[in-house]
Design a protein around this motif. Structure first.
Motif, mmCIF file in Angstrom:
data_model
loop_
_atom_site.group_PDB
_atom_site.id
_atom_site.type_symbol
_atom_site.label_atom_id
_atom_site.label_comp_id
_atom_site.label_asym_id
_atom_site.label_seq_id
_atom_site.Cartn_x
_atom_site.Cartn_y
_atom_site.Cartn_z
ATOM 1 N N CYS A 1 0.894 -1.144 0.063
ATOM 2 C CA CYS A 1 0.134 -0.044 0.052
ATOM 3 C C CYS A 1 0.841 1.274 0.139
ATOM 4 O O CYS A 1 0.529 2.112 -0.700
ATOM 5 C CB CYS A 1 -0.782 0.039 1.189
ATOM 6 S SG CYS A 1 -2.149 -1.525 1.228
ATOM 7 N N VAL A 2 2.042 1.182 0.676
ATOM 8 C CA VAL A 2 2.826 2.353 0.765
ATOM 9 C C VAL A 2 3.357 2.511 -0.624
ATOM 10 O O VAL A 2 3.568 3.723 -1.074
ATOM 11 C CB VAL A 2 4.154 2.208 1.836
ATOM 12 C CG1 VAL A 2 5.063 3.102 1.974
ATOM 13 C CG2 VAL A 2 3.406 2.100 3.208
ATOM 14 N N LEU A 3 3.813 1.534 -1.303
ATOM 15 C CA LEU A 3 4.600 1.957 -2.634
ATOM 16 C C LEU A 3 3.336 2.396 -3.458
ATOM 17 O O LEU A 3 3.542 3.027 -4.426
ATOM 18 C CB LEU A 3 5.183 0.558 -3.248
ATOM 19 C CG LEU A 3 6.127 -0.230 -2.388
ATOM 20 C CD1 LEU A 3 6.540 -1.644 -2.685
ATOM 21 C CD2 LEU A 3 7.341 0.787 -2.449
ATOM 22 N N VAL A 4 2.001 1.878 -3.489
ATOM 23 C CA VAL A 4 1.039 2.254 -4.584
ATOM 24 C C VAL A 4 0.600 3.699 -4.107
ATOM 25 O O VAL A 4 0.415 4.520 -4.846
ATOM 26 C CB VAL A 4 -0.182 1.338 -4.002
ATOM 27 C CG1 VAL A 4 -1.160 2.109 -4.774
ATOM 28 C CG2 VAL A 4 0.117 -0.058 -4.486
ATOM 29 N N GLY A 5 0.783 4.012 -2.720
ATOM 30 C CA GLY A 5 0.547 5.440 -2.410
ATOM 31 C C GLY A 5 1.393 6.369 -2.831
ATOM 32 O O GLY A 5 0.830 7.588 -3.137
ATOM 33 N N GLY A 6 2.525 6.173 -3.314
ATOM 34 C CA GLY A 6 3.616 7.126 -3.874
ATOM 35 C C GLY A 6 3.330 7.370 -5.302
ATOM 36 O O GLY A 6 2.549 6.788 -5.877
ATOM 37 N N SER A 7 4.101 7.968 -5.791
ATOM 38 C CA SER A 7 4.124 8.319 -7.153
ATOM 39 C C SER A 7 4.491 7.176 -8.089
ATOM 40 O O SER A 7 5.363 6.612 -7.586
ATOM 41 C CB SER A 7 5.026 9.321 -7.728
ATOM 42 O OG SER A 7 6.179 9.259 -7.314
ATOM 43 N N VAL A 8 3.747 6.983 -9.427
ATOM 44 C CA VAL A 8 4.095 5.836 -10.186
ATOM 45 C C VAL A 8 5.264 6.311 -11.078
ATOM 46 O O VAL A 8 5.334 7.505 -11.790
ATOM 47 C CB VAL A 8 2.893 5.705 -11.046
ATOM 48 C CG1 VAL A 8 3.111 4.568 -12.110
ATOM 49 C CG2 VAL A 8 1.656 5.230 -10.092
ATOM 50 N N HIS A 9 6.475 5.424 -10.900
ATOM 51 C CA HIS A 9 7.689 5.727 -11.505
ATOM 52 C C HIS A 9 7.496 5.218 -13.139
ATOM 53 O O HIS A 9 6.811 4.212 -13.444
ATOM 54 C CB HIS A 9 8.654 5.098 -10.863
ATOM 55 C CG HIS A 9 9.174 5.598 -9.386
ATOM 56 N ND1 HIS A 9 9.614 6.794 -9.114
ATOM 57 C CD2 HIS A 9 8.707 5.068 -8.239
ATOM 58 C CE1 HIS A 9 9.794 7.081 -8.071
ATOM 59 N NE2 HIS A 9 9.003 6.144 -7.295
ATOM 60 N N ALA A 10 8.167 5.890 -13.792
ATOM 61 C CA ALA A 10 8.040 5.542 -15.269
ATOM 62 C C ALA A 10 8.982 4.552 -15.489
ATOM 63 O O ALA A 10 10.055 4.010 -14.913
ATOM 64 C CB ALA A 10 8.741 6.581 -16.096
ATOM 65 N N GLU A 11 8.817 3.406 -16.496
ATOM 66 C CA GLU A 11 9.619 2.413 -16.959
ATOM 67 C C GLU A 11 10.222 2.496 -18.333
ATOM 68 O O GLU A 11 9.481 3.101 -19.172
ATOM 69 C CB GLU A 11 8.754 0.949 -16.668
ATOM 70 C CG GLU A 11 8.271 0.929 -15.256
ATOM 71 C CD GLU A 11 7.580 -0.470 -15.065
ATOM 72 O OE1 GLU A 11 7.749 -1.415 -16.146
ATOM 73 O OE2 GLU A 11 6.670 -0.612 -14.351
ATOM 74 N N ARG A 12 11.316 1.774 -18.485
ATOM 75 C CA ARG A 12 11.716 1.723 -19.805
ATOM 76 C C ARG A 12 10.997 0.923 -20.733
ATOM 77 O O ARG A 12 10.464 -0.297 -20.439
ATOM 78 C CB ARG A 12 13.256 1.469 -19.596
ATOM 79 C CG ARG A 12 14.248 2.637 -18.890
ATOM 80 C CD ARG A 12 15.636 1.735 -18.769
ATOM 81 N NE ARG A 12 15.654 0.581 -18.151
ATOM 82 C CZ ARG A 12 16.683 0.097 -17.800
ATOM 83 N NH1 ARG A 12 17.881 0.266 -18.042
ATOM 84 N NH2 ARG A 12 16.684 -1.176 -17.226
ATOM 85 N N ILE A 13 11.131 0.939 -21.977
ATOM 86 C CA ILE A 13 10.432 0.104 -22.784
ATOM 87 C C ILE A 13 11.176 -1.445 -22.780
ATOM 88 O O ILE A 13 10.532 -2.420 -22.896
ATOM 89 C CB ILE A 13 10.549 0.698 -24.252
ATOM 90 C CG1 ILE A 13 9.746 1.765 -24.560
ATOM 91 C CG2 ILE A 13 10.296 -0.562 -25.472
ATOM 92 C CD1 ILE A 13 9.699 2.395 -25.929
ATOM 93 N N LYS A 14 12.407 -1.500 -22.581
ATOM 94 C CA LYS A 14 13.012 -2.994 -22.302
ATOM 95 C C LYS A 14 12.677 -3.517 -21.168
ATOM 96 O O LYS A 14 12.928 -4.722 -21.198
ATOM 97 C CB LYS A 14 14.500 -2.348 -22.399
ATOM 98 C CG LYS A 14 15.144 -1.946 -20.941
ATOM 99 C CD LYS A 14 16.534 -1.590 -20.982
ATOM 100 C CE LYS A 14 17.323 -2.787 -21.693
ATOM 101 N NZ LYS A 14 18.784 -2.216 -21.545
#
Length: 375
Positions: free
Chosen positions: A21-34
């Motif tokens: 839940c703590v991870l979800v509550g934070g901002s969503v990080h971008a991921e690389r296409i790879k």
């Protein structure tokens, strides 16, 4: 599972879910296409081979129960010019028949080395200290793509004496670091045509459209086009050097993938429950009660009277107690986020095994907004 272990498991489950839940509550990080997609044609190929491990300290196959081990040894010796007319009388305690497996990475060239896994296929007690003889490794097409040989490293130990046995880790599977040499390269289709194809790890139309938008922003309009929810066609340079540089830049493009479908994974064997960040819960009422059955057995000895010529017998006295805890009706508030769902489920106070049934009932009642997958 006793009460203490269930309590510990429940606390561990609660901790893991709250951490999620703590991870979800934070901002969503971008991921690389790879990290979310692969390039079509760039893949591994599984290799397998059958071989013999020799030099075991009496822990090999029992040849009376594994005749294929003797047949393999006889065939190998005949190829070396040794004839054994009495092959059926061989007792080979230091030999084990094994299966050798590995994966041939993309663009592997002859002369490169691979790590291999050696697994016993007979009744050998241990492969510790053994040496794998030269074993051809074949692909799905039956062609030989590598040769394996070397000393088997087993990450375990064991001992047995007078009917007692002690063992640490698994002794019938070992590994040989750089134990195989590539003998043949797999043809690659990466350099053919003026386009390459990206394949998403998970089918998602929203993520596919975001990948197309990110690629077109980087390289210009009409560079990428989605063919469906998984495959994306990308125009690439024809020259090999330019194509490699283009793919390196393409894989490094960052974007934010779309949220996946709400899903709850239930493991009925271990009681594990895992939810993703899209799970929500509507208001509902849950009644939960526990039924406990305790059986106590005492063994006593019945002695016959003096001079009665009776026999001494063992008598078992069993006492069965059934305890049923009252089930209270609990009001569970609706939760728009995973953290609210976890708080509501923790309020029930159920064990992990009971939680499986409660989640199924919540889904059937229409209160749990997620797909249930039981593994």
């Amino acid at each position: 599972m006793n009460t203490l272990s269930v309590s510990r498991f429940a606390r561990l489950l609660s901790t893991l879910l709250c951490a999620a839940c703590v991870l979800v509550g934070g901002s969503v990080h971008a991921e690389r296409i790879k990290d979310i997609a692969s390039i079509q044609g760039v893949r591994q190929n599984q290799l397998i081979g059958y071989g013999l491990v020799v030099g075991l300290d009496g822990s090999g196959d029992q040849t009376t129960q594994t005749p294929f081990t003797v047949q393999s040894v006889v065939s190998m010796l005949q190829q070396m010019g040794v004839n054994l007319p009495q092959a059926t009388s061989l007792q080979l305690k230091n030999v084990a028949a094994v299966v050798v497996t590995t994966s041939l990475p993309s663009f592997a060239q002859p002369g490169q080395t691979l790590d291999v896994t050696v697994s016993s296929m007979g009744n050998a007690k241990s492969l510790r200290g053994g040496t794998l003889l030269m074993t051809p490794l074949k692909g799905a097409d039956g062609q030989i793509y590598g040769m394996a040989q070397g000393n088997v490293l087993v990450g375990g130990a064991g001992a047995a004496a007078n009917g007692s046995k002690a063992q640490v880790n698994h002794l019938s599977v070992g590994r040989i670091s750089s134990g195989a040499t590539v003998e043949r390269a797999v043809p690659s289709v990466l350099g053919q045509g003026n386009a390459i194809f990206l394949e998403l790890n998970d089918t998602d139309f929203s993520t596919a459209s975001r990948v197309v938008e990110a690629v077109n922003q980087k390289f210009g309009a009409d560079t990428a086009a989605a063919q469906d929810g998984r495959v994306i066609r990308v125009r690439a340079p024809l020259i090999s050097d330019e194509r490699v540089s283009f793919l390196g830049t393409l894989e490094s493009i960052s974007l934010t993938p779309a949220l996946g479908a709400a899903k709850v994974i239930l493991n009925a064997r271990t009681g594990s429950v895992v939810m993703n960040q899209s799970v929500t819960l509507d208001p509902c009422a849950v009644s939960h009660g526990n039924l406990t059955v305790v059986i106590n057995t005492e063994n006593t000895v019945s002695q016959p009277g003096p001079l009665s010529k009776g026999d001494t017998v063992t008598v078992s006295n069993s006492q069965i107690d059934i305890k049923k805890d009252p089930g209270l009706v609990l009001m569970i508030k609706g939760g728009p986020s995973l953290s609210d769902v976890v708080k509501s489920l923790n309020a029930i106070g159920a064990t992990p095994q009971d939680l499986l049934a409660i989640l199924q009932a919540l889904k059937a009642a229409g209160s749990l907004r997620a797909d249930l997958e039981i593994i």
